[in-house]
Design a protein around this motif. Structure first.
Motif, PDB file in Angstrom:
ATOM      1  N   GLY A   1    -122.447 -36.021  63.087  1.00 10.36           N
ATOM      2  CA  GLY A   1    -121.097 -36.281  63.571  1.00 10.36           C
ATOM      3  C   GLY A   1    -120.408 -37.456  62.928  1.00 10.36           C
ATOM      4  O   GLY A   1    -119.285 -37.805  63.301  1.00 10.36           O
ATOM      5  N   ALA A   2    -121.060 -38.078  61.939  1.00  8.16           N
ATOM      6  CA  ALA A   2    -120.505 -39.296  61.347  1.00  8.16           C
ATOM      7  C   ALA A   2    -119.499 -38.974  60.259  1.00  8.16           C
ATOM      8  O   ALA A   2    -119.683 -38.033  59.479  1.00  8.16           O
ATOM      9  CB  ALA A   2    -121.617 -40.163  60.777  1.00  8.16           C
ATOM     10  N   PRO A   3    -118.436 -39.780  60.134  1.00 13.40           N
ATOM     11  CA  PRO A   3    -117.416 -39.593  59.095  1.00 13.40           C
ATOM     12  C   PRO A   3    -117.812 -40.310  57.810  1.00 13.40           C
ATOM     13  O   PRO A   3    -118.968 -40.723  57.637  1.00 13.40           O
ATOM     14  CB  PRO A   3    -116.180 -40.230  59.719  1.00 13.40           C
ATOM     15  N   HIS A   4    -116.850 -40.509  56.935  1.00 13.80           N
ATOM     16  CA  HIS A   4    -117.051 -41.211  55.661  1.00 13.80           C
ATOM     17  C   HIS A   4    -116.990 -42.702  55.931  1.00 13.80           C
ATOM     18  O   HIS A   4    -115.935 -43.334  55.823  1.00 13.80           O
ATOM     19  CB  HIS A   4    -115.955 -40.782  54.679  1.00 13.80           C
ATOM     20  N   ALA A   5    -118.131 -43.291  56.303  1.00 18.30           N
ATOM     21  CA  ALA A   5    -118.133 -44.679  56.742  1.00 18.30           C
ATOM     22  C   ALA A   5    -119.560 -45.217  56.740  1.00 18.30           C
ATOM     23  O   ALA A   5    -120.520 -44.452  56.859  1.00 18.30           O
ATOM     24  CB  ALA A   5    -117.546 -44.783  58.154  1.00 18.30           C
ATOM     25  N   TRP A   6    -119.666 -46.553  56.611  1.00 17.58           N
ATOM     26  CA  TRP A   6    -120.969 -47.221  56.626  1.00 17.58           C
ATOM     27  C   TRP A   6    -121.547 -47.154  58.034  1.00 17.58           C
ATOM     28  O   TRP A   6    -120.980 -47.681  58.982  1.00 17.58           O
ATOM     29  CB  TRP A   6    -120.818 -48.666  56.173  1.00 17.58           C
ATOM     30  N   SER A   7    -122.695 -46.509  58.183  1.00 22.81           N
ATOM     31  CA  SER A   7    -123.294 -46.278  59.490  1.00 22.81           C
ATOM     32  C   SER A   7    -123.753 -47.577  60.137  1.00 22.81           C
ATOM     33  O   SER A   7    -124.423 -48.403  59.511  1.00 22.81           O
ATOM     34  CB  SER A   7    -124.491 -45.331  59.336  1.00 22.81           C
ATOM     35  N   GLY A   8    -123.353 -47.745  61.394  1.00 23.34           N
ATOM     36  CA  GLY A   8    -123.752 -48.927  62.137  1.00 23.34           C
ATOM     37  C   GLY A   8    -123.047 -50.200  61.736  1.00 23.34           C
ATOM     38  O   GLY A   8    -123.441 -51.287  62.149  1.00 23.34           O
ATOM     39  N   GLY A   9    -121.981 -50.087  60.939  1.00 21.13           N
ATOM     40  CA  GLY A   9    -121.274 -51.274  60.462  1.00 21.13           C
ATOM     41  C   GLY A   9    -120.393 -51.896  61.528  1.00 21.13           C
ATOM     42  O   GLY A   9    -120.222 -51.357  62.620  1.00 21.13           O
ATOM     43  N   SER A  10    -119.836 -53.047  61.190  1.00 16.54           N
ATOM     44  CA  SER A  10    -118.952 -53.764  62.089  1.00 16.54           C
ATOM     45  C   SER A  10    -117.532 -53.211  61.991  1.00 16.54           C
ATOM     46  O   SER A  10    -117.052 -52.901  60.897  1.00 16.54           O
ATOM     47  CB  SER A  10    -118.939 -55.252  61.727  1.00 16.54           C
ATOM     48  N   ALA A  11    -116.841 -53.155  63.112  1.00 16.84           N
ATOM     49  CA  ALA A  11    -115.454 -52.688  63.139  1.00 16.84           C
ATOM     50  C   ALA A  11    -114.506 -53.652  62.443  1.00 16.84           C
ATOM     51  O   ALA A  11    -113.345 -53.315  62.204  1.00 16.84           O
ATOM     52  CB  ALA A  11    -114.994 -52.477  64.583  1.00 16.84           C
ATOM     53  N   TYR A  12    -114.959 -54.842  62.089  1.00 16.99           N
ATOM     54  CA  TYR A  12    -114.115 -55.802  61.399  1.00 16.99           C
ATOM     55  C   TYR A  12    -114.144 -55.630  59.890  1.00 16.99           C
ATOM     56  O   TYR A  12    -113.590 -56.442  59.157  1.00 16.99           O
ATOM     57  CB  TYR A  12    -114.476 -57.230  61.830  1.00 16.99           C
TER      58      TYR A  12
ATOM     59  N   PHE B   1    -116.240 -55.745  52.533  1.00 14.79           N
ATOM     60  CA  PHE B   1    -117.520 -55.057  52.505  1.00 14.79           C
ATOM     61  C   PHE B   1    -118.606 -55.896  53.178  1.00 14.79           C
ATOM     62  O   PHE B   1    -119.462 -55.373  53.894  1.00 14.79           O
ATOM     63  CB  PHE B   1    -117.897 -54.738  51.059  1.00 14.79           C
ATOM     64  N   ALA B   2    -118.557 -57.202  52.969  1.00 13.02           N
ATOM     65  CA  ALA B   2    -119.520 -58.081  53.631  1.00 13.02           C
ATOM     66  C   ALA B   2    -119.349 -58.035  55.150  1.00 13.02           C
ATOM     67  O   ALA B   2    -120.329 -57.968  55.906  1.00 13.02           O
ATOM     68  CB  ALA B   2    -119.359 -59.505  53.119  1.00 13.02           C
ATOM     69  N   ALA B   3    -118.099 -58.050  55.610  1.00  6.66           N
ATOM     70  CA  ALA B   3    -117.843 -57.995  57.045  1.00  6.66           C
ATOM     71  C   ALA B   3    -118.282 -56.667  57.641  1.00  6.66           C
ATOM     72  O   ALA B   3    -118.873 -56.617  58.723  1.00  6.66           O
ATOM     73  CB  ALA B   3    -116.350 -58.222  57.316  1.00  6.66           C
ATOM     74  N   GLY B   4    -118.005 -55.581  56.931  1.00  2.73           N
ATOM     75  CA  GLY B   4    -118.340 -54.257  57.449  1.00  2.73           C
ATOM     76  C   GLY B   4    -119.823 -53.976  57.500  1.00  2.73           C
ATOM     77  O   GLY B   4    -120.334 -53.390  58.460  1.00  2.73           O
ATOM     78  N   THR B   5    -120.549 -54.394  56.472  1.00  2.00           N
ATOM     79  CA  THR B   5    -121.976 -54.116  56.406  1.00  2.00           C
ATOM     80  C   THR B   5    -122.822 -55.168  57.114  1.00  2.00           C
ATOM     81  O   THR B   5    -123.990 -54.929  57.406  1.00  2.00           O
ATOM     82  CB  THR B   5    -122.446 -54.038  54.945  1.00  2.00           C
ATOM     83  N   GLN B   6    -122.230 -56.354  57.357  1.00  2.07           N
ATOM     84  CA  GLN B   6    -122.946 -57.480  57.968  1.00  2.07           C
ATOM     85  C   GLN B   6    -124.177 -57.891  57.159  1.00  2.07           C
ATOM     86  O   GLN B   6    -125.186 -58.372  57.689  1.00  2.07           O
ATOM     87  CB  GLN B   6    -123.349 -57.141  59.401  1.00  2.07           C
TER      88      GLN B   6
END
Length: 334
Positions: A297-308, A101-106
């Protein structure tokens, strides 16, 4: 490639996704697993660079009280003035953990930039097989009970051990974590100044697993929640193409903030290649602020997050940055 225990668990999670959500979700999960195993993988096509180690400390701790115990990870920035800092409590989604979660949200990078502390409580797999926060169980929806008591306890422990500004303590989450963030801000308005719910559901939207699944599909729970006047500011992000938690749940979260809203079309303010969004800002009869970001158009995902990190949408507007701006504009009003 070393097939360690974490990799095997991730493969098992991917197989669960194949059975429950289909091949597209499973393939995405496998790509994330393989990407973490092979650190020489080049940046993603979207240009998203691997998460770099931040200069502050990122440490693991354990908290226990009468409700049980949970581990949590804590990021304390290196560069700050020594004054009491804001604290952000980040609640991960299903199948995630603190590092993911830390990596994804930065959020650790933002913590360094903005001068704040970030804590990531971690759900136990034996408490929920998918590591979801149990937002749909009555015992986990109340103040000083179950998981809310644990999350509040972790929050208070960090406040005791570190220089935290008690007027700037915030809670945020994604999906099941977002639903738990909605519970926390309603149950502890004396502790949290504002909340962010990303792709989540309203407090009281369900009372068991069947009603939770119905709410996620956009249906009403058999016992509809009562509408309470909001006590604290709330910022909500939701993709309008979310196939996991129906976007109608965003409107449910904002019930009580009034029918009147100022709508800002953000289409002209996004970078080339990024998704557009519509932002609504509203205010309750009592003067409490709310903000809704509907990402087109966004899916179930943290917007603007990192692909890692998992469950991220790199082409969306930066939810982490917008959330922090909202939080810092809304200290606790007693």
């Amino acid at each position: 490639m070393k097939l360690d225990e974490g990799f095997l668990h991730s493969m098992q999670d991917a197989m669960k996704l194949l059975r429950t959500r289909g091949p597209q979700e499973a393939a995405a999960a496998l790509q994330r697993v393989l990407g973490r195993q092979a650190r020489h993988v080049p940046p993603s096509p979207q240009g998203d660079a691997p998460a770099v180690q931040q200069p502050g400390t990122f440490t693991t701790h354990t908290f226990a009280n009468a409700a049980g115990h949970r581990t949590y990870k804590l990021y304390v920035p290196k560069h700050h003035s020594g004054q009491p800092l804001p604290l952000v409590v980040m609640l991960h989604g299903c199948t995630q953990d603190a590092d993911d979660f830390a990596a994804g949200t930065q959020m650790n990078a933002l913590a360094e930039r903005d001068g704040c502390i970030v804590v990531y409580p971690v759900q136990l797999q034996r408490a929920n097989t998918s590591k979801c926060w149990n937002w749909f169980k009555p015992a986990d929806q109340r103040r000083d009970s179950g998981e809310p008591a644990l999350i509040a306890g972790i929050t208070r422990e960090v406040m005791t051990k570190h220089a935290v500004d008690p007027a700037r303590v915030f809670v945020a989450g994604l999906s099941a974590g977002g639903a738990m963030a909605a519970i926390m801000i309603r149950a502890y308005p004396d502790l949290y100044a504002a909340a962010c719910v990303h792709s989540g559901l309203a407090a009281g939207a369900a009372h068991d697993l069947p009603s939770a699944l119905a709410a996620m599909r956009g249906g009403k729970a058999p016992h509809a929640r009562s509408v309470e006047a909001p006590k604290r500011p709330l910022i909500v992000f939701h993709g309008d193409a979310d196939a996991t938690v129906h976007p109608s749940n965003a409107a449910e979260l904002l019930r009580g903030f009034g029918d009147q809203a100022i709508v800002f079309d953000e289409a002209s303010h996004v970078e080339a290649g990024k998704r557009t969004s519509t932002v609504e800002r509203m205010k309750s009869a009592e003067g409490v602020d709310a903000e809704l970001w509907l990402v087109h158009g966004a899916p179930h995902a943290w917007s603007g997050g990192s692909a890692y990190g998992s469950y991220t949408d790199v082409t969306g507007p930066d939810a982490s940055a917008a959330m922090m701006h909202f939080f810092l504009d809304h200290p606790l009003q007693r």
